[in-house]
Design a protein around this motif. Structure first.
Motif, PDB file in Angstrom:
ATOM      1  N   GLY A 174       0.824  -1.210   0.000  1.00  0.00           N
ATOM      2  CA  GLY A 174       0.000   0.000   0.000  1.00  0.00           C
ATOM      3  C   GLY A 174       0.848   1.245   0.000  1.00  0.00           C
ATOM      4  O   GLY A 174       1.947   1.260   0.553  1.00  0.00           O
ATOM      5  N   THR A 175       0.349   2.309  -0.663  1.00  0.00           N
ATOM      6  CA  THR A 175       1.051   3.599  -0.655  1.00  0.00           C
ATOM      7  C   THR A 175       0.071   4.697  -0.255  1.00  0.00           C
ATOM      8  O   THR A 175      -1.103   4.657  -0.616  1.00  0.00           O
ATOM      9  N   ALA A 176       0.591   5.659   0.506  1.00  0.00           N
ATOM     10  CA  ALA A 176      -0.236   6.776   0.988  1.00  0.00           C
ATOM     11  C   ALA A 176       0.516   8.075   0.802  1.00  0.00           C
ATOM     12  O   ALA A 176       1.744   8.094   0.757  1.00  0.00           O
ATOM     13  N   SER A 177      -0.237   9.178   0.676  1.00  0.00           N
ATOM     14  CA  SER A 177       0.427  10.479   0.520  1.00  0.00           C
ATOM     15  C   SER A 177       0.272  11.356   1.761  1.00  0.00           C
ATOM     16  O   SER A 177       0.641  12.518   1.766  1.00  0.00           O
ATOM     17  N   ASN A 178      -0.302  10.792   2.840  1.00  0.00           N
ATOM     18  CA  ASN A 178      -0.355  11.527   4.111  1.00  0.00           C
ATOM     19  C   ASN A 178      -0.409  10.529   5.275  1.00  0.00           C
ATOM     20  O   ASN A 178      -0.656   9.341   5.084  1.00  0.00           O
ATOM     21  N   GLY A 179      -0.176  11.051   6.465  1.00  0.00           N
ATOM     22  CA  GLY A 179      -0.102  10.194   7.652  1.00  0.00           C
ATOM     23  C   GLY A 179      -1.398   9.491   7.995  1.00  0.00           C
ATOM     24  O   GLY A 179      -1.400   8.355   8.479  1.00  0.00           O
ATOM     25  N   GLU A 180      -2.511  10.165   7.752  1.00  0.00           N
ATOM     26  CA  GLU A 180      -3.810   9.571   8.091  1.00  0.00           C
ATOM     27  C   GLU A 180      -4.087   8.327   7.238  1.00  0.00           C
ATOM     28  O   GLU A 180      -4.521   7.290   7.735  1.00  0.00           O
ATOM     29  N   ASP A 181      -3.817   8.451   5.931  1.00  0.00           N
ATOM     30  CA  ASP A 181      -4.014   7.301   5.031  1.00  0.00           C
ATOM     31  C   ASP A 181      -3.045   6.168   5.376  1.00  0.00           C
ATOM     32  O   ASP A 181      -3.387   4.989   5.248  1.00  0.00           O
ATOM     33  N   ALA A 182      -1.856   6.534   5.814  1.00  0.00           N
ATOM     34  CA  ALA A 182      -0.862   5.522   6.206  1.00  0.00           C
ATOM     35  C   ALA A 182      -1.408   4.686   7.364  1.00  0.00           C
ATOM     36  O   ALA A 182      -1.299   3.448   7.362  1.00  0.00           O
ATOM     37  N   ILE A 183      -2.011   5.350   8.346  1.00  0.00           N
ATOM     38  CA  ILE A 183      -2.581   4.641   9.506  1.00  0.00           C
ATOM     39  C   ILE A 183      -3.659   3.659   9.035  1.00  0.00           C
ATOM     40  O   ILE A 183      -3.689   2.499   9.446  1.00  0.00           O
ATOM     41  N   LYS A 184      -4.541   4.141   8.142  1.00  0.00           N
ATOM     42  CA  LYS A 184      -5.628   3.282   7.632  1.00  0.00           C
ATOM     43  C   LYS A 184      -5.064   2.054   6.906  1.00  0.00           C
ATOM     44  O   LYS A 184      -5.556   0.941   7.081  1.00  0.00           O
ATOM     45  N   LEU A 185      -4.023   2.286   6.087  1.00  0.00           N
ATOM     46  CA  LEU A 185      -3.421   1.171   5.336  1.00  0.00           C
ATOM     47  C   LEU A 185      -2.753   0.149   6.264  1.00  0.00           C
ATOM     48  O   LEU A 185      -2.821  -1.052   6.023  1.00  0.00           O
ATOM     49  N   VAL A 186      -2.127   0.643   7.322  1.00  0.00           N
ATOM     50  CA  VAL A 186      -1.479  -0.267   8.281  1.00  0.00           C
ATOM     51  C   VAL A 186      -2.553  -1.102   8.984  1.00  0.00           C
ATOM     52  O   VAL A 186      -2.409  -2.313   9.151  1.00  0.00           O
ATOM     53  N   GLN A 187      -3.655  -0.446   9.372  1.00  0.00           N
ATOM     54  CA  GLN A 187      -4.738  -1.184  10.038  1.00  0.00           C
ATOM     55  C   GLN A 187      -5.371  -2.205   9.089  1.00  0.00           C
ATOM     56  O   GLN A 187      -5.743  -3.292   9.498  1.00  0.00           O
ATOM     57  N   LEU A 188      -5.446  -1.849   7.805  1.00  0.00           N
ATOM     58  CA  LEU A 188      -6.063  -2.725   6.810  1.00  0.00           C
ATOM     59  C   LEU A 188      -5.166  -3.910   6.428  1.00  0.00           C
ATOM     60  O   LEU A 188      -5.587  -5.062   6.452  1.00  0.00           O
ATOM     61  N   HIS A 189      -3.903  -3.617   6.090  1.00  0.00           N
ATOM     62  CA  HIS A 189      -3.000  -4.659   5.564  1.00  0.00           C
ATOM     63  C   HIS A 189      -2.133  -5.349   6.613  1.00  0.00           C
ATOM     64  O   HIS A 189      -1.549  -6.382   6.337  1.00  0.00           O
ATOM     65  N   LYS A 190      -2.019  -4.710   7.813  1.00  0.00           N
ATOM     66  CA  LYS A 190      -1.130  -5.223   8.859  1.00  0.00           C
ATOM     67  C   LYS A 190       0.250  -5.620   8.284  1.00  0.00           C
ATOM     68  O   LYS A 190       0.678  -6.778   8.368  1.00  0.00           O
ATOM     69  N   PRO A 191       0.942  -4.645   7.655  1.00  0.00           N
ATOM     70  CA  PRO A 191       2.245  -4.948   7.039  1.00  0.00           C
ATOM     71  C   PRO A 191       3.316  -5.204   8.100  1.00  0.00           C
ATOM     72  O   PRO A 191       3.101  -4.942   9.283  1.00  0.00           O
ATOM     73  N   ASP A 192       4.464  -5.695   7.646  1.00  0.00           N
ATOM     74  CA  ASP A 192       5.584  -5.912   8.568  1.00  0.00           C
ATOM     75  C   ASP A 192       6.213  -4.578   8.957  1.00  0.00           C
ATOM     76  O   ASP A 192       6.690  -4.402  10.070  1.00  0.00           O
ATOM     77  N   ILE A 193       6.223  -3.647   7.990  1.00  0.00           N
ATOM     78  CA  ILE A 193       6.871  -2.352   8.240  1.00  0.00           C
ATOM     79  C   ILE A 193       6.154  -1.240   7.481  1.00  0.00           C
ATOM     80  O   ILE A 193       5.635  -1.452   6.387  1.00  0.00           O
ATOM     81  N   CYS A 194       6.102  -0.067   8.108  1.00  0.00           N
ATOM     82  CA  CYS A 194       5.546   1.122   7.460  1.00  0.00           C
ATOM     83  C   CYS A 194       6.669   2.153   7.387  1.00  0.00           C
ATOM     84  O   CYS A 194       7.287   2.478   8.403  1.00  0.00           O
ATOM     85  N   ILE A 195       6.953   2.628   6.171  1.00  0.00           N
ATOM     86  CA  ILE A 195       8.026   3.602   5.954  1.00  0.00           C
ATOM     87  C   ILE A 195       7.391   4.945   5.637  1.00  0.00           C
ATOM     88  O   ILE A 195       6.590   5.054   4.704  1.00  0.00           O
ATOM     89  N   MET A 196       7.710   5.969   6.446  1.00  0.00           N
ATOM     90  CA  MET A 196       7.038   7.263   6.310  1.00  0.00           C
ATOM     91  C   MET A 196       7.981   8.450   6.274  1.00  0.00           C
ATOM     92  O   MET A 196       9.003   8.458   6.954  1.00  0.00           O
ATOM     93  N   ASP A 197       7.556   9.457   5.523  1.00  0.00           N
ATOM     94  CA  ASP A 197       8.189  10.767   5.565  1.00  0.00           C
ATOM     95  C   ASP A 197       7.676  11.451   6.834  1.00  0.00           C
ATOM     96  O   ASP A 197       6.704  10.992   7.443  1.00  0.00           O
ATOM     97  N   ILE A 198       8.275  12.573   7.226  1.00  0.00           N
ATOM     98  CA  ILE A 198       7.770  13.290   8.397  1.00  0.00           C
ATOM     99  C   ILE A 198       6.749  14.343   7.988  1.00  0.00           C
ATOM    100  O   ILE A 198       5.604  14.312   8.413  1.00  0.00           O
TER     101      ILE A 198
END
Length: 199
Positions: free
Chosen positions: A31-55
């Motif tokens: 999954g790819t996201a362009s903001n922190g909120e979408d990143a949280i949703k994707l992590v909750q949805l896909h339960k990935p091993d790692i989430c890599i984020m910009d600040i």
């Protein structure tokens, strides 16, 4: 297979990172996201091993997202251009597993991901040196005063909001300027921002 969620607001960089990581035989971007909120949703949805984020991303910053994702079982890596000690301190408090700078070599990214999945913590060496070299010199009360100044409040408004006299506010301001080695309020705000000390 290491499953990855990527969050980065610069679309070209997001696409390049995803393509680069997908080339690794043991990695898959789920999954790819362009903001922190979408990143949280994707992590909750896909339960990935790692989430890599910009600040610095819109809606919610990578650090805000990291704080929210703490304890969910997904490893968190910050990948940013900002080597600010304040950001790094906050990332450490949020329990991030890695903090790399975007100017690191691309092969270092994949190696770091594997190390983090194996249970290690990976932080850019220059940040570790800087973090132990300089801490925020302001007390909690001085920080409160500076935040109110940054919000555009004048001495009188700050005094009434913090239930102190205008004379006390002026004393705080002169201490703040002195501690930050600056000559005026604008410079104080700029210096505090540069260091990443604003929460």
């Amino acid at each position: 297979m290491i499953r990855i969620v990527l969050a980065e607001d610069q679309r070209m960089l997001l696409g390049a990172l995803a393509a680069l990581l997908d080339l690794e035989e043991d990695m898959q971007v789920v999954g790819t996201a362009s903001n922190g909120e979408d990143a949280i949703k994707l992590v909750q949805l896909h339960k990935p091993d790692i989430c890599i984020m910009d600040i610095e991303m819109p809606v919610k910053s990578g650090l805000d997202a990291a704080e929210e994702l703490k304890g969910l079982g997904t490893k968190i890596m910050i990948l940013t251009t900002f080597s600010r000690s304040g950001y790094f301190e906050r990332a450490l408090k949020a329990g991030v597993d890695g903090y790399l700078l975007k100017d690191s070599p691309s092969e270092e990214l994949a190696t770091s991901i594997r190390s983090i999945i194996a249970g290690r913590r990976i932080y850019a060496a220059e940040l570790v040196d800087e973090a132990y070299g300089e801490e925020n010199p302001l007390t909690e009360r001085e920080k409160e005063v500076l935040v109110l100044i940054a919000d555009g409040k004048n001495t009188k408004e700050i005094a009434s909001q913090l239930y102190i006299t205008t004379g006390t506010v002026r004393n705080y301001i002169s201490v703040i300027l002195d501690k930050l080695h600056v000559t005026n309020r604008i410079e104080a705000i700029m210096r505090f921002k540069e260091k990443g000390w604003f929460k």
